[in-house]
Design a protein around this motif. Sequence first.
Motif, PDB file in Angstrom:
ATOM      1  N   TYR A 137       0.964  -1.293  -0.120  1.00  0.00           N
ATOM      2  CA  TYR A 137       0.139   0.105   0.001  1.00  0.00           C
ATOM      3  C   TYR A 137       0.899   1.277   0.116  1.00  0.00           C
ATOM      4  CZ  TYR A 137      -3.953  -2.482   1.358  1.00  0.00           C
ATOM      5  OH  TYR A 137      -5.483  -3.457   1.463  1.00  0.00           O
TER       6      TYR A 137
ATOM      7  N   GLY B 264      -2.613   5.165  -3.023  1.00  0.00           N
ATOM      8  CA  GLY B 264      -3.803   5.891  -2.397  1.00  0.00           C
ATOM      9  C   GLY B 264      -3.233   7.076  -1.693  1.00  0.00           C
ATOM     10  N   LYS B 265      -4.346   7.569  -0.803  1.00  0.00           N
ATOM     11  CA  LYS B 265      -3.668   8.752  -0.077  1.00  0.00           C
ATOM     12  C   LYS B 265      -3.497   8.024   1.509  1.00  0.00           C
ATOM     13  CE  LYS B 265      -6.613  12.205  -2.045  1.00  0.00           C
ATOM     14  NZ  LYS B 265      -7.885  13.068  -2.140  1.00  0.00           N
TER      15      LYS B 265
ATOM     16  N   ASP C   5      -3.770   8.449   4.539  1.00  0.00           N
ATOM     17  CA  ASP C   5      -4.802   8.247   5.674  1.00  0.00           C
ATOM     18  C   ASP C   5      -5.939   7.477   5.383  1.00  0.00           C
ATOM     19  OD1 ASP C   5      -4.249  10.620   7.494  1.00  0.00           O
ATOM     20  OD2 ASP C   5      -4.075  11.492   5.478  1.00  0.00           O
ATOM     21  N   ALA C   6      -6.152   7.555   3.927  1.00  0.00           N
ATOM     22  CA  ALA C   6      -7.195   6.389   3.367  1.00  0.00           C
ATOM     23  C   ALA C   6      -6.684   4.863   3.541  1.00  0.00           C
ATOM     24  CB  ALA C   6      -7.629   6.775   2.043  1.00  0.00           C
ATOM     25  N   LEU C   7      -5.227   4.919   3.162  1.00  0.00           N
ATOM     26  CA  LEU C   7      -4.690   3.519   3.119  1.00  0.00           C
ATOM     27  C   LEU C   7      -4.833   3.110   4.508  1.00  0.00           C
ATOM     28  CD1 LEU C   7      -1.692   4.111   0.640  1.00  0.00           C
ATOM     29  CD2 LEU C   7      -3.823   2.627   0.251  1.00  0.00           C
TER      30      LEU C   7
ATOM     31  N   GLU D 166      -6.859   3.801   7.140  1.00  0.00           N
ATOM     32  CA  GLU D 166      -8.227   3.357   7.201  1.00  0.00           C
ATOM     33  C   GLU D 166      -8.500   2.195   6.783  1.00  0.00           C
ATOM     34  OE1 GLU D 166     -10.447   4.556   9.438  1.00  0.00           O
ATOM     35  OE2 GLU D 166      -9.052   6.247  10.065  1.00  0.00           O
ATOM     36  N   ARG D 167      -8.107   1.890   5.619  1.00  0.00           N
ATOM     37  CA  ARG D 167      -8.372   0.616   5.031  1.00  0.00           C
ATOM     38  C   ARG D 167      -7.732  -0.626   5.639  1.00  0.00           C
ATOM     39  NH1 ARG D 167      -8.268  -1.474  -1.320  1.00  0.00           N
ATOM     40  NH2 ARG D 167      -7.917  -3.483  -0.956  1.00  0.00           N
TER      41      ARG D 167
ATOM     42  N   SER E 194      -9.587  -1.265   9.046  1.00  0.00           N
ATOM     43  CA  SER E 194     -10.859  -1.862   8.757  1.00  0.00           C
ATOM     44  C   SER E 194     -10.686  -3.163   8.357  1.00  0.00           C
ATOM     45  CB  SER E 194     -11.845  -1.202   7.463  1.00  0.00           C
ATOM     46  OG  SER E 194     -12.283   0.079   8.067  1.00  0.00           O
TER      47      SER E 194
ATOM     48  N   ARG F 281       2.342  10.481   9.171  1.00  0.00           N
ATOM     49  CA  ARG F 281       1.604   9.477   8.684  1.00  0.00           C
ATOM     50  C   ARG F 281       1.846   8.112   9.379  1.00  0.00           C
ATOM     51  NH1 ARG F 281      -1.052  13.400   8.477  1.00  0.00           N
ATOM     52  NH2 ARG F 281      -2.376  14.069   6.592  1.00  0.00           N
TER      53      ARG F 281
ATOM     54  N   ARG G 266       1.430   7.757  12.688  1.00  0.00           N
ATOM     55  CA  ARG G 266      -0.095   7.657  13.061  1.00  0.00           C
ATOM     56  C   ARG G 266      -0.570   6.076  12.872  1.00  0.00           C
ATOM     57  NH1 ARG G 266      -3.696  11.972  10.372  1.00  0.00           N
ATOM     58  NH2 ARG G 266      -2.814  13.329  11.971  1.00  0.00           N
TER      59      ARG G 266
ATOM     60  N   GLN H 253       2.326  21.456   7.699  1.00  0.00           N
ATOM     61  CA  GLN H 253       2.040  21.320   8.751  1.00  0.00           C
ATOM     62  C   GLN H 253       3.232  20.433   9.726  1.00  0.00           C
ATOM     63  OE1 GLN H 253      -1.230  18.174   8.370  1.00  0.00           O
ATOM     64  NE2 GLN H 253      -2.474  20.081   7.405  1.00  0.00           N
TER      65      GLN H 253
ATOM     66  N   ASN I 292       1.430  17.180  15.087  1.00  0.00           N
ATOM     67  CA  ASN I 292       0.548  17.771  13.980  1.00  0.00           C
ATOM     68  C   ASN I 292      -0.448  18.211  14.425  1.00  0.00           C
ATOM     69  OD1 ASN I 292      -1.456  17.262  11.470  1.00  0.00           O
ATOM     70  ND2 ASN I 292       0.480  16.472  10.413  1.00  0.00           N
ATOM     71  N   PRO I 293      -1.471  17.581  15.142  1.00  0.00           N
ATOM     72  CA  PRO I 293      -2.651  18.288  15.433  1.00  0.00           C
ATOM     73  C   PRO I 293      -2.321  19.599  16.233  1.00  0.00           C
ATOM     74  CG  PRO I 293      -2.629  16.127  16.567  1.00  0.00           C
ATOM     75  CD  PRO I 293      -1.260  16.537  16.098  1.00  0.00           C
TER      76      PRO I 293
ATOM     77  N   ILE J 101      -2.133  22.222  13.435  1.00  0.00           N
ATOM     78  CA  ILE J 101      -3.125  22.534  12.854  1.00  0.00           C
ATOM     79  C   ILE J 101      -3.928  23.604  13.551  1.00  0.00           C
ATOM     80  CG2 ILE J 101      -5.358  21.802  11.929  1.00  0.00           C
ATOM     81  CD1 ILE J 101      -3.824  19.625  10.842  1.00  0.00           C
TER      82      ILE J 101
ATOM     83  N   PHE K 128      -7.870  14.066   8.797  1.00  0.00           N
ATOM     84  CA  PHE K 128      -6.603  13.531   8.406  1.00  0.00           C
ATOM     85  C   PHE K 128      -5.448  14.539   8.986  1.00  0.00           C
ATOM     86  CE2 PHE K 128      -9.549  12.370   4.785  1.00  0.00           C
ATOM     87  CZ  PHE K 128      -9.571  11.122   5.349  1.00  0.00           C
ATOM     88  N   GLY K 129      -5.867  15.808   9.366  1.00  0.00           N
ATOM     89  CA  GLY K 129      -4.689  16.416   9.891  1.00  0.00           C
ATOM     90  C   GLY K 129      -4.596  16.552  11.377  1.00  0.00           C
ATOM     91  N   MET K 130      -5.839  16.528  11.894  1.00  0.00           N
ATOM     92  CA  MET K 130      -5.838  16.226  13.371  1.00  0.00           C
ATOM     93  C   MET K 130      -6.070  15.104  14.046  1.00  0.00           C
ATOM     94  SD  MET K 130      -7.626  19.649  14.815  1.00  0.00           S
ATOM     95  CE  MET K 130      -7.980  21.075  14.050  1.00  0.00           C
TER      96      MET K 130
ATOM     97  N   ILE L 103     -15.920   1.531   3.892  1.00  0.00           N
ATOM     98  CA  ILE L 103     -14.684   0.360   4.169  1.00  0.00           C
ATOM     99  C   ILE L 103     -14.865   0.046   5.502  1.00  0.00           C
ATOM    100  CG2 ILE L 103     -12.218   0.466   4.759  1.00  0.00           C
ATOM    101  CD1 ILE L 103     -11.446   0.864   2.494  1.00  0.00           C
TER     102      ILE L 103
ATOM    103  N   LEU M 262     -10.068   5.176  -5.534  1.00  0.00           N
ATOM    104  CA  LEU M 262      -8.708   5.297  -4.976  1.00  0.00           C
ATOM    105  C   LEU M 262      -8.583   4.188  -3.862  1.00  0.00           C
ATOM    106  CD1 LEU M 262      -6.239   6.485  -5.469  1.00  0.00           C
ATOM    107  CD2 LEU M 262      -6.761   8.378  -4.165  1.00  0.00           C
ATOM    108  N   ILE M 263      -9.410   4.143  -2.904  1.00  0.00           N
ATOM    109  CA  ILE M 263      -9.072   3.440  -1.562  1.00  0.00           C
ATOM    110  C   ILE M 263      -9.814   2.070  -1.544  1.00  0.00           C
ATOM    111  CG2 ILE M 263     -11.219   4.658  -0.328  1.00  0.00           C
ATOM    112  CD1 ILE M 263      -9.822   4.126   2.234  1.00  0.00           C
TER     113      ILE M 263
ATOM    114  N   TYR N  79      -5.028  11.595 -10.931  1.00  0.00           N
ATOM    115  CA  TYR N  79      -4.718  12.121  -9.661  1.00  0.00           C
ATOM    116  C   TYR N  79      -3.209  11.851  -9.296  1.00  0.00           C
ATOM    117  CZ  TYR N  79      -3.674  10.923  -4.721  1.00  0.00           C
ATOM    118  OH  TYR N  79      -3.347  10.717  -3.467  1.00  0.00           O
TER     119      TYR N  79
END
Lengths: 338, 538
Positions: free
Chosen positions: A28, A56-57, A59-61, A63-64, A67, A84, A87, A165, A325-326, A329, B236-238, B387, B486-487, B501
Amino acid sequence: MILRRILLLIFSVFFAFATAQNGEVNVYSARHYDSDIALFKDFSEQTGIKVNLLEGKSDALIERMISEGKNSPADILISADAGRLWRAEQAGLLASLDSEILTTRIAAQFRHPENKWFGLSRRIRIIVYNPNEIAVGEINNYEDLADPKWHGQICVRSSSNIYNQSLLASVIAADGTVKAEEWAKGLVNNLARKPQGGDRDQIKAIAAGECNIAIVNHYYLAKMIDSSDKTQHNAAVNVKVVFPNQSNRGAHVNISGAGISANAKNYDNALKLLEFLVTDAAQAKFAAGNFEYPIVDGIELSDIVENFGEFTADPINVAIYGELNPEAIRIMDRVGWQ
Amino acid sequence: MAIKISSLNKQGVFWNIAVATIAIIVAAPILLILTSVFSPIDDIWRHISSTVLPKYISNSIYLMLGVAFGVSILGITSAWLVTMTKFPAKRVFVWAHMLPMAIPAYLLAYIYTDFLQFSGPVQTFIRSFGLKKQDYFFPEIRSIWGAIFILTLALYPYVYLLARAAFLKQAASPSQAAKCLSANPWRIFFVIALPIARPAIVTGIAIVLMETVSDFGTVDYFAIPTFTTGIYRTWFGMGDKIAAMKLAAILLLFVLALLGLEHSSRKDYKPLRQQATSKPVAYSLLGFRAFLAFMFNFFAIAAGFILPFLLIINMSFHNLGSFKSSFWQYARNSLILASSSSLIIVALAIILAYGLRIKASKFNHIAAQIASLGYAIPGTVIAVAIIMSLGYLGTLMQKIGLGFFFIGTLFSLIYAYTSRFLTVAFRSIQNALTDITDNMDNAAKTLGHGTGSSLFKIHIPLLRNSIYTALIIVFVDVVKELPTTLIIRPFNFDTLAIQIYRLASDERLAESASAALIIVLVGIIPVIFLSRSISNKS
């Protein structure tokens, strides 16, 4: 009838795609470079191990992977940012690796303290300026950008971008939250325009005369210099590079890095791939193909990047960017960095 | 007789269950998001509401108002002109207004920015006369006005399509009667045609607004803080999923309220008691009026399609090296995904809309409303929610020993597209169904047809145009779709949108032009093909 067809479709599709072949390494990746694909190809040719890729992005990866849990087909997660990886590690997705090759080749600063992820390449957030308007030596530190004398002269992309950030996180780590917020406020007051576009757009804006100073990742400048597009090339060769904070903590470094999934089915081959990525040959490709700084010392740089000159890098462990990071922001929200 | 009634009841139960099943499955990820409204308020939430939330709300509202206004003017006017008047080249405009749909909004944003920004060709040309930054005024494309401009151009075809279908369907007689009474065309438009077409137009605007609030590509590129960018930043940021879901849930409640308005706008609407039997009257426009009508249509299409398309062609011409043989693979993947999912989604939408017509329980009504919210949720958020639902489902199936795993299969992708795009198909078909009078159903019943057979023999043939419209919209939406593909996609499986993209995220905009060109061409094929079958019939 229709139902039967749909069921048939579901099953055929299921068998066509979801069965992970044993021994193949499933990656990934949040990096989207053709040079990475070439590297995986090299690995497959040398070892006979096939690499399956899902980009992928990050964060989405992540999350995947969360899950998918134990069923996740992912063996390796590659991210273009240390925050990331931090995280993913916090979510318990990454395994602690026992590899002498990785720990000896990669400095402690660029890997997780318990070896759950490793840097693969480095990118520096540099300052560029228009030498016709600004004299050499006027800007030395990130902190200088908050000086009111640069009012209306700075271009930077939006604060939703992870590179900004992480930069602010590194300023927080160095100067503390209060000073970091003052700095961000000063920077925002000096902006020539509403933050917008990507890093290349900031350099183009200097060329067009919209601003005199910009903050960008070094490889975007290198790629523009290398570009066959005349406008991009000319814009890039006409700016001067500052590696910031050379007389103190050093320039802000971020990494692209990778870790092996805690649920990896092909752990051994995945480790082989990571170890392959830090070989001299592979590291040279990160440098040549994508204008990054290799994570391993002593690798030849691309000519363009070599010409940027020597620099000192901030020695802080990059994991801190994820942790702060938080906070970064929140500061950006408070000072109105859009 | 008693036997017949009980069989009809059985059929009612069948439709009831079918609707409930589809709605619940599709709504699962949306419910997942909605439940987060009840999560406790945390520290991050307090930070957001005290700093950036007001800005998110005001920007989102301005954006929606602006886009609603823009698409109404462009969509309704162009639909009226090409349907009810005669002027030069009108036959071309009829289908050309669908072309802007083939260009994804984010792509339109990239292209126009490149063209109009300070360092772009237009302003560089202006400065070549010796002007400096402060010497001239030029509107900033990366602004809320720019976003309204882009989204209006990208989305007005939805209103155009639905408004045109409504104008076509209008029995000519009311307008003819009015014409005999020598009412002027403006009066006929405002007093007769517009009110009759109102539900279709409102549906179109609702679809556009849902797409507007869920848009991320354009507002992110322009750095406009809206609800959507706020959700992304929080999540995604926080790294706060709960607060982000909460923002998304608030957005959804807002959209639900909006849809409630749409629903109530139908209440006093009575369907026409007859189908259009004759062609609608067409006013012949002459001289200056014909010129104006021509120019209006031409400019809409020029700005929405011709200019950006030429810019893409120009850009890809300068990057011929970026054409790769792998593009055909991507195009094939996009085509397979788009055609299979558009067929499935439209079929489900027909079952849903027809089932609600046959037997509308309160539960089903609410379930259908929730199931059709997916369109208003920012892509990545619904993708992650999907997901998560698939993850739960997979774990559940494993617990009962099936060892069945969903994420990363084409099935999961089609499921995700259904969650996102069912609304578009469902709303346009439901809207068209209300125009078929109950007398039709009753007649079929008297002749001994069950609900299933009258669906195939009566409703589907009458719905033909709307079904084609729904197919076009869903097809093009899937081709353009990015975050969910994408995901959720399988390994080593790329589409054209993903290729764009990839290159755009590395800021290689010029190189992505070749993929962009192909995505637009792939989008145009069904538009032309299906719009021909629509106009053939009319």
